[in-house]
Scaffold this motif. Structure first.
Motif, PDB file in Angstrom:
ATOM      1  N   ILE A   1       0.832  -1.198   0.000  1.00 23.08           N
ATOM      2  CA  ILE A   1       0.000   0.000   0.000  1.00 23.08           C
ATOM      3  C   ILE A   1       0.867   1.249   0.000  1.00 23.08           C
ATOM      4  CG2 ILE A   1      -1.955   1.176   1.070  1.00 23.08           C
ATOM      5  CD1 ILE A   1      -1.503  -1.920   2.724  1.00 23.08           C
ATOM      6  N   GLY A   2       0.874   1.954  -1.125  1.00 22.53           N
ATOM      7  CA  GLY A   2       1.573   3.225  -1.229  1.00 22.53           C
ATOM      8  C   GLY A   2       0.680   4.377  -0.819  1.00 22.53           C
ATOM      9  N   GLU A   3       1.088   5.585  -1.176  1.00 19.17           N
ATOM     10  CA  GLU A   3       0.416   6.773  -0.665  1.00 19.17           C
ATOM     11  C   GLU A   3       0.085   7.801  -1.746  1.00 19.17           C
ATOM     12  OE1 GLU A   3      -0.134   8.107   2.747  1.00 19.17           O
ATOM     13  OE2 GLU A   3      -0.061   5.993   3.294  1.00 19.17           O
ATOM     14  N   ASN A   4      -1.193   8.152  -1.834  1.00 18.18           N
ATOM     15  CA  ASN A   4      -1.637   9.451  -2.330  1.00 18.18           C
ATOM     16  C   ASN A   4      -1.392   9.755  -3.805  1.00 18.18           C
ATOM     17  OD1 ASN A   4      -1.460   9.503   0.604  1.00 18.18           O
ATOM     18  ND2 ASN A   4      -1.917  11.674   0.451  1.00 18.18           N
ATOM     19  N   HIS A   5      -1.921   8.909  -4.659  1.00 19.28           N
ATOM     20  CA  HIS A   5      -1.914   9.204  -6.095  1.00 19.28           C
ATOM     21  C   HIS A   5      -3.191   8.645  -6.706  1.00 19.28           C
ATOM     22  CE1 HIS A   5       2.286  10.624  -6.462  1.00 19.28           C
ATOM     23  NE2 HIS A   5       2.513   9.782  -5.468  1.00 19.28           N
ATOM     24  N   SER A   6      -3.875   9.458  -7.507  1.00 16.56           N
ATOM     25  CA  SER A   6      -5.066   8.983  -8.208  1.00 16.56           C
ATOM     26  C   SER A   6      -4.660   8.215  -9.462  1.00 16.56           C
ATOM     27  CB  SER A   6      -5.968  10.163  -8.583  1.00 16.56           C
ATOM     28  OG  SER A   6      -5.370  10.944  -9.612  1.00 16.56           O
ATOM     29  N   PHE A   7      -5.631   7.521 -10.047  1.00 19.79           N
ATOM     30  CA  PHE A   7      -5.345   6.745 -11.254  1.00 19.79           C
ATOM     31  C   PHE A   7      -4.867   7.651 -12.382  1.00 19.79           C
ATOM     32  CE2 PHE A   7      -6.498   4.713 -15.275  1.00 19.79           C
ATOM     33  CZ  PHE A   7      -5.859   3.482 -15.132  1.00 19.79           C
ATOM     34  N   ASP A   8      -5.573   8.747 -12.629  1.00 19.19           N
ATOM     35  CA  ASP A   8      -5.165   9.643 -13.713  1.00 19.19           C
ATOM     36  C   ASP A   8      -3.853  10.346 -13.411  1.00 19.19           C
ATOM     37  OD1 ASP A   8      -7.034   9.279 -15.726  1.00 19.19           O
ATOM     38  OD2 ASP A   8      -8.444  10.741 -14.907  1.00 19.19           O
ATOM     39  N   ASN A   9      -3.537  10.578 -12.156  1.00 18.20           N
ATOM     40  CA  ASN A   9      -2.257  11.180 -11.812  1.00 18.20           C
ATOM     41  C   ASN A   9      -1.103  10.301 -12.257  1.00 18.20           C
ATOM     42  OD1 ASN A   9      -0.102  11.177  -9.186  1.00 18.20           O
ATOM     43  ND2 ASN A   9      -0.492  13.139 -10.178  1.00 18.20           N
ATOM     44  N   VAL A  10      -1.292   8.976 -12.220  1.00 19.72           N
ATOM     45  CA  VAL A  10      -0.226   8.031 -12.559  1.00 19.72           C
ATOM     46  C   VAL A  10      -0.383   7.484 -13.975  1.00 19.72           C
ATOM     47  CG1 VAL A  10       0.879   5.836 -11.917  1.00 19.72           C
ATOM     48  CG2 VAL A  10       0.031   7.380 -10.136  1.00 19.72           C
ATOM     49  N   PHE A  11      -1.588   7.064 -14.337  1.00 21.47           N
ATOM     50  CA  PHE A  11      -1.834   6.367 -15.606  1.00 21.47           C
ATOM     51  C   PHE A  11      -2.529   7.258 -16.636  1.00 21.47           C
ATOM     52  CE2 PHE A  11      -1.089   2.753 -12.839  1.00 21.47           C
ATOM     53  CZ  PHE A  11      -0.458   1.827 -13.671  1.00 21.47           C
ATOM     54  N   ALA A  12      -2.349   8.577 -16.538  1.00 19.53           N
ATOM     55  CA  ALA A  12      -3.053   9.525 -17.405  1.00 19.53           C
ATOM     56  C   ALA A  12      -2.896   9.210 -18.877  1.00 19.53           C
ATOM     57  CB  ALA A  12      -2.564  10.944 -17.120  1.00 19.53           C
ATOM     58  N   THR A  13      -1.684   8.807 -19.298  1.00 14.47           N
ATOM     59  CA  THR A  13      -1.422   8.584 -20.729  1.00 14.47           C
ATOM     60  C   THR A  13      -1.056   7.130 -21.034  1.00 14.47           C
ATOM     61  OG1 THR A  13       0.923   9.177 -20.501  1.00 14.47           O
ATOM     62  CG2 THR A  13      -0.623  10.973 -20.996  1.00 14.47           C
ATOM     63  N   TYR A  14      -1.332   6.221 -20.118  1.00 16.09           N
ATOM     64  CA  TYR A  14      -0.984   4.814 -20.348  1.00 16.09           C
ATOM     65  C   TYR A  14      -1.802   4.243 -21.504  1.00 16.09           C
ATOM     66  CZ  TYR A  14      -0.404  -0.199 -19.674  1.00 16.09           C
ATOM     67  OH  TYR A  14      -0.141  -1.533 -19.867  1.00 16.09           O
ATOM     68  N   MET A  15      -1.121   3.526 -22.402  1.00 19.34           N
ATOM     69  CA  MET A  15      -1.770   2.874 -23.535  1.00 19.34           C
ATOM     70  C   MET A  15      -1.584   1.364 -23.365  1.00 19.34           C
ATOM     71  SD  MET A  15      -0.405   5.502 -26.504  1.00 19.34           S
ATOM     72  CE  MET A  15      -1.429   4.818 -27.795  1.00 19.34           C
ATOM     73  N   PRO A  16      -2.665   0.638 -23.048  1.00 20.02           N
ATOM     74  CA  PRO A  16      -2.548  -0.795 -22.778  1.00 20.02           C
ATOM     75  C   PRO A  16      -2.095  -1.590 -23.988  1.00 20.02           C
ATOM     76  CG  PRO A  16      -4.662   0.081 -22.047  1.00 20.02           C
ATOM     77  CD  PRO A  16      -4.031   1.120 -22.908  1.00 20.02           C
ATOM     78  N   LYS A  17      -1.537  -2.755 -23.702  1.00 22.58           N
ATOM     79  CA  LYS A  17      -1.159  -3.681 -24.767  1.00 22.58           C
ATOM     80  C   LYS A  17      -2.408  -4.287 -25.391  1.00 22.58           C
ATOM     81  CE  LYS A  17       1.875  -6.752 -23.806  1.00 22.58           C
ATOM     82  NZ  LYS A  17       2.580  -7.845 -23.093  1.00 22.58           N
ATOM     83  N   ASN A  18      -2.251  -4.837 -26.555  1.00 21.37           N
ATOM     84  CA  ASN A  18      -3.283  -5.651 -27.214  1.00 21.37           C
ATOM     85  C   ASN A  18      -4.583  -4.889 -27.480  1.00 21.37           C
ATOM     86  OD1 ASN A  18      -1.447  -7.812 -26.844  1.00 21.37           O
ATOM     87  ND2 ASN A  18      -2.306  -8.208 -24.817  1.00 21.37           N
ATOM     88  N   GLY A  19      -4.502  -3.557 -27.497  1.00 17.87           N
ATOM     89  CA  GLY A  19      -5.691  -2.786 -27.824  1.00 17.87           C
ATOM     90  C   GLY A  19      -6.763  -2.786 -26.756  1.00 17.87           C
ATOM     91  N   ASN A  20      -6.438  -3.199 -25.527  1.00 17.91           N
ATOM     92  CA  ASN A  20      -7.432  -3.193 -24.452  1.00 17.91           C
ATOM     93  C   ASN A  20      -7.903  -1.772 -24.176  1.00 17.91           C
ATOM     94  OD1 ASN A  20      -7.327  -5.959 -24.020  1.00 17.91           O
ATOM     95  ND2 ASN A  20      -5.718  -5.805 -22.477  1.00 17.91           N
ATOM     96  N   GLY A  21      -9.177  -1.618 -23.874  1.00 15.47           N
ATOM     97  CA  GLY A  21      -9.716  -0.307 -23.570  1.00 15.47           C
ATOM     98  C   GLY A  21      -9.290   0.162 -22.197  1.00 15.47           C
ATOM     99  N   ILE A  22      -9.283   1.472 -22.011  1.00 17.49           N
ATOM    100  CA  ILE A  22      -8.936   2.063 -20.724  1.00 17.49           C
ATOM    101  C   ILE A  22      -9.612   3.414 -20.617  1.00 17.49           C
ATOM    102  CG2 ILE A  22      -6.845   3.236 -21.547  1.00 17.49           C
ATOM    103  CD1 ILE A  22      -5.519   2.439 -18.867  1.00 17.49           C
ATOM    104  N   TRP A  23      -9.946   3.809 -19.410  1.00 24.34           N
ATOM    105  CA  TRP A  23     -10.526   5.127 -19.151  1.00 24.34           C
ATOM    106  C   TRP A  23      -9.458   5.958 -18.465  1.00 24.34           C
ATOM    107  CZ3 TRP A  23     -16.164   5.894 -17.047  1.00 24.34           C
ATOM    108  CH2 TRP A  23     -16.419   7.242 -16.837  1.00 24.34           C
ATOM    109  N   ASN A  24      -8.844   6.866 -19.209  1.00 20.79           N
ATOM    110  CA  ASN A  24      -7.880   7.797 -18.616  1.00 20.79           C
ATOM    111  C   ASN A  24      -7.923   9.119 -19.384  1.00 20.79           C
ATOM    112  OD1 ASN A  24      -6.413   7.250 -20.960  1.00 20.79           O
ATOM    113  ND2 ASN A  24      -4.760   6.157 -19.910  1.00 20.79           N
ATOM    114  N   LEU A  25      -7.078  10.042 -19.005  1.00 23.32           N
ATOM    115  CA  LEU A  25      -7.117  11.364 -19.634  1.00 23.32           C
ATOM    116  C   LEU A  25      -6.844  11.290 -21.123  1.00 23.32           C
ATOM    117  CD1 LEU A  25      -5.223  13.574 -16.989  1.00 23.32           C
ATOM    118  CD2 LEU A  25      -7.689  13.199 -17.232  1.00 23.32           C
TER     119      LEU A  25
END
Length: 699
Positions: free
Chosen positions: A63-87
């Motif tokens: 358990i780490g501390e204090n980061h939202s999903f978009d703060n970390v994964f804002a521009t992440y592009m998944p492998k294999n064309g999987n969908g994702i909800w980010n900025l």
């Protein structure tokens, strides 16, 4: 927040979200049901150990501390064309971090709340002048937290990093004064009112310290701007997250009942007093540019969730409590009976900490202010000085109490009314107070030492997952970084001094340290709460318990300002690598890497109200296991209590109590939107992220 808050001074329609095409590419999540409502109790009777129902024999929760999903994964592009909800997927930002076509979807607005007799959950909003929000301000050390930037001292201070990561402990200072516009951020004083990229490859490196936004209970509810009139197909709860900047700059982390300064301003100006944060909450990292490289590599190889949430609107203490109990704890007489916290009452008479405190929250605006809460804070003074303020409890069963009615009424307004889950006469802890026990088992609430704080919750009788596991004879441990130092130095007097004891154990992070059932039994305490030094030896020796909760210290937990994301990546990497090096252990282990809460950072995702306490924003969740579906992005709605549901399903356990959140069913979803449960309130059990038919290769 994991660094001791007292010592640091309190530190719409489908088209408005993912495109129809993007939604059509999302993976449909499976459904299921939870078990009965039987209450679990702790017992010392020896019983046959419950056996796992899957190949997973070991679960490790980091358990780490204090980061939202978009703060970390804002521009992440998944492998294999999987969908994702980010900025990036919503085109709120482009790959280079600049505002995208749909930037207005995340637009931040100003608002007005001057009512002294009512907290406004969703106040009247207006655009920021010129579309520019208040500048984000500096936070963290000017240089580093290690004296003399000594690599040797860094290695003596913290044992939870791979060798190559110690350099990051002695670098990354802001180089500026605290609480001023952060000149490392591109265009810092003219940022459009929405998400902005923190790093830029030159003046702001991924290895630099960043500032910490506000992350407190009523503030987080208000930042989400929840109103059923805002409801859309993507966000049917009506939480549009439009007030992150406004709340951060009008009230911040609270002021313990102190009047707003005459020179207060929501914008930084020479001579003005601000909350010290600015619009820090809108910052994000950019994985495409190389930020957060280790977690990206894990996401590519294993599995993540883009719909995992902090379980409580609030900070570290409340979310760790929910993680351990599936429920919130409340103020008592120390013997399991509900009581009323001090309310404008004298405390600690005859001691250095004597004072008058009001520990009941009041988020109504103070007279003559715009959203400056009347009583809110972690508690002022104490530790050898007069105590004052300190609101952190609310009796949410009583709608006449400050702040309660707007949330309860909002929950009732939803298409399926949501119960508050607040028992009559119970004042629930909403923010950070120290737990009722020291590491040595002594009662911290009744301790009168000048080095203690009066802002401590009495010992709690609320059952935990630890009680359930003990009753089922399933082995478990909570591994707290720096625990050994803390047990011998309960007031952490050596914290921050050069040497091996400089780092800080997080007492508010240990959910079991609040509990009478665990902390008053020396044998139970010694068996189940240990230092991370024991974690590394248990991994190497193959003696790891079935369930492990792991908490890094204040230097390496990733908390903005007091730590950094790169240090939490290193902490996690050391554990993952050690497990993978033991092929027998790796073959039957699931490692969950997540965070306590979003830290007050903006997030664009859907939020499902479950009760008065939350949920809150999305946070990162990574599954590392040989049984993880490689490259998978789970859209099933989950939160911290989903970890408890996984443990309970995997070992055949019942929910902790008849009212704990692990009684909620698994989500049922419509194909058109896999993020929103149609059977709300519902949370998943994480099983969709595994493929238990996989053949595990031995290392």
């Amino acid at each position: 927040m994991s660094i001791n808050s007292f010592r640091l001074g309190g530190m719409r329609r489908m088209g408005l979200g993912l495109s129809a095409l993007a939604l059509s590419q999302m993976v449909l999540v499976g459904c299921g049901n939870s078990s009965s409502n039987t209450t679990a109790t702790t017992t010392t009777t020896t019983v046959a150990a419950y056996l796992p129902t899957t190949p997973i024999k070991h679960v490790i929760v980091i358990i780490g501390e204090n980061h939202s999903f978009d703060n970390v994964f804002a521009t992440y592009m998944p492998k294999n064309g999987n969908g994702i909800w980010n900025l990036l997927s919503q085109q709120i930002v482009n790959q280079d971090g600049t505002p995208g076509t749909n930037f207005s979807m995340a637009q931040q607005q100003a608002a007005s709340d001057t009512s002294t007799d009512s907290f406004l959950l969703s106040p009247t909003k207006s655009a920021y002048t010129g579309g520019v929000m208040p500048a984000p301000l500096t936070g963290g050390p000017k240089d580093s937290y290690i004296t003399g930037d000594s690599l040797t001292l860094a290695q003596q201070t913290e044992n939870g990093l791979p060798a190559s990561y110690y350099q990051y402990l002695i670098m990354g200072g802001t180089g500026q004064a605290s609480g001023v516009p952060d000149q490392r951020i591109t265009n810092v004083t003219a940022l459009p009112a929405g998400p902005f990229q923190l790093t830029n490859g030159s003046t702001f490196s991924y290895h630099d310290y960043s500032a910490s936004p506000v992350h407190r209970f009523y503030q987080m509810w208000q930042q989400l701007d929840c109103n059923i009139s805002h409801a859309t197909a993507l966000r049917p709860s009506g939480c549009d997250a439009a007030l992150f900047s406004w709340v951060e700059t009008t009230v911040g982390a609270g002021a313990n009942g102190v009047a707003q300064p005459a020179s207060f301003s929501t914008n930084y100006a020479a001579g003005a007093i601000t909350t010290g944060e600015g619009s820090t909450a809108l910052g994000f990292y950019n994985m495409i540019n190389g930020d957060v490289p280790y977690f990206k590599s894990l996401a590519d190889q294993y599995a993540i969730s883009d719909n995992f949430h902090q379980s409580v609107n609030g900070g570290t203490g409340a979310n760790h409590i929910m993680l351990g109990h599936g429920d919130m704890i409340w103020f008592s007489d120390g013997n399991g009976n509900a009581a009323t916290p001090p309310h404008n009452a004298a405390v600690a008479a005859g001691t250095a900490n004597a004072g008058t405190v009001d520990e009941i929250e009041n988020p109504n605006a103070a007279a003559g202010t715009n959203n400056w809460y009347t009583q809110d804070g972690y508690g002022g003074g104490s530790y050898g000085s007069a105590s004052y303020g300190g609101g952190s409890y609310s009796n949410c069963s009583d709608t006449t109490q400050p702040g309660v009615a707007p949330i309860v009424n909002y929950l009732k307004s939803l298409p399926t009314a949501i119960a508050s889950k607040c028992e009559a006469g119970h004042y629930y802890l909403l923010n950070n107070y120290n737990p009722g026990y020291f590491g040595n088992g002594n009662n911290a609430y009744t301790d009168t030492n000048a080095n203690n704080t009066v802002f401590t919750i009495p010992p709690s009788s609320v059952p935990s997952i630890g009680d359930s596991l003990i009753a089922a004879n399933v082995s478990w441990k909570y591994y707290g970084d720096q625990w050994n130092n803390y047990v011998n130095d309960p007031y952490q007097l050596n914290w921050g001094t050069p040497g091996a004891n400089a780092d800080e154990y997080c007492n508010i992070c240990n959910p079991f340290q609040y509990d009478t059932s665990i902390m008053t039994n020396a044998t139970v305490r010694a068996a189940h709460i240990q230092d991370t030094t024991n974690l590394y030896s248990d991994i190497a020796a193959g003696t790891l318990p079935a369930v492990s909760f792991v908490k890094p210290s204040g230097y390496v937990d990733g908390h903005p300002a007091s730590s950094k994301m790169d240090l939490f990546e290193g902490f996690s990497q050391k554990i993952v690598s050690a497990v993978q090096a033991n092929s027998t252990l790796w073959a039957d282990t699931a490692i969950f890497i997540t965070f306590d809460e979003g830290g007050g950072y903006y997030d664009s995702g859907y939020v499902q109200p479950l009760d008065f306490f939350g949920d809150g924003t999305r946070i990162p969740f990574i599954l590392v296991s040989p049984y993880a579906i490689s490259g998978y992005v789970s859209h099933a709605y989950t939160d911290h209590v989903s970890i408890l549901k996984f443990i309970e399903r995997n070992w055949g356990l019942k929910p902790i109590t008849s009212r704990s959140r692990d009684n909620f069913p698994n989500p049922v979803v419509a194909y058109s939107n896999p993020y929103v449960p149609t059977n709300s309130p519902a949370i998943g059990d994480l099983f969709d992220m595994f493929d238990f038919t996989a053949t595990v290769a031995q290392n």
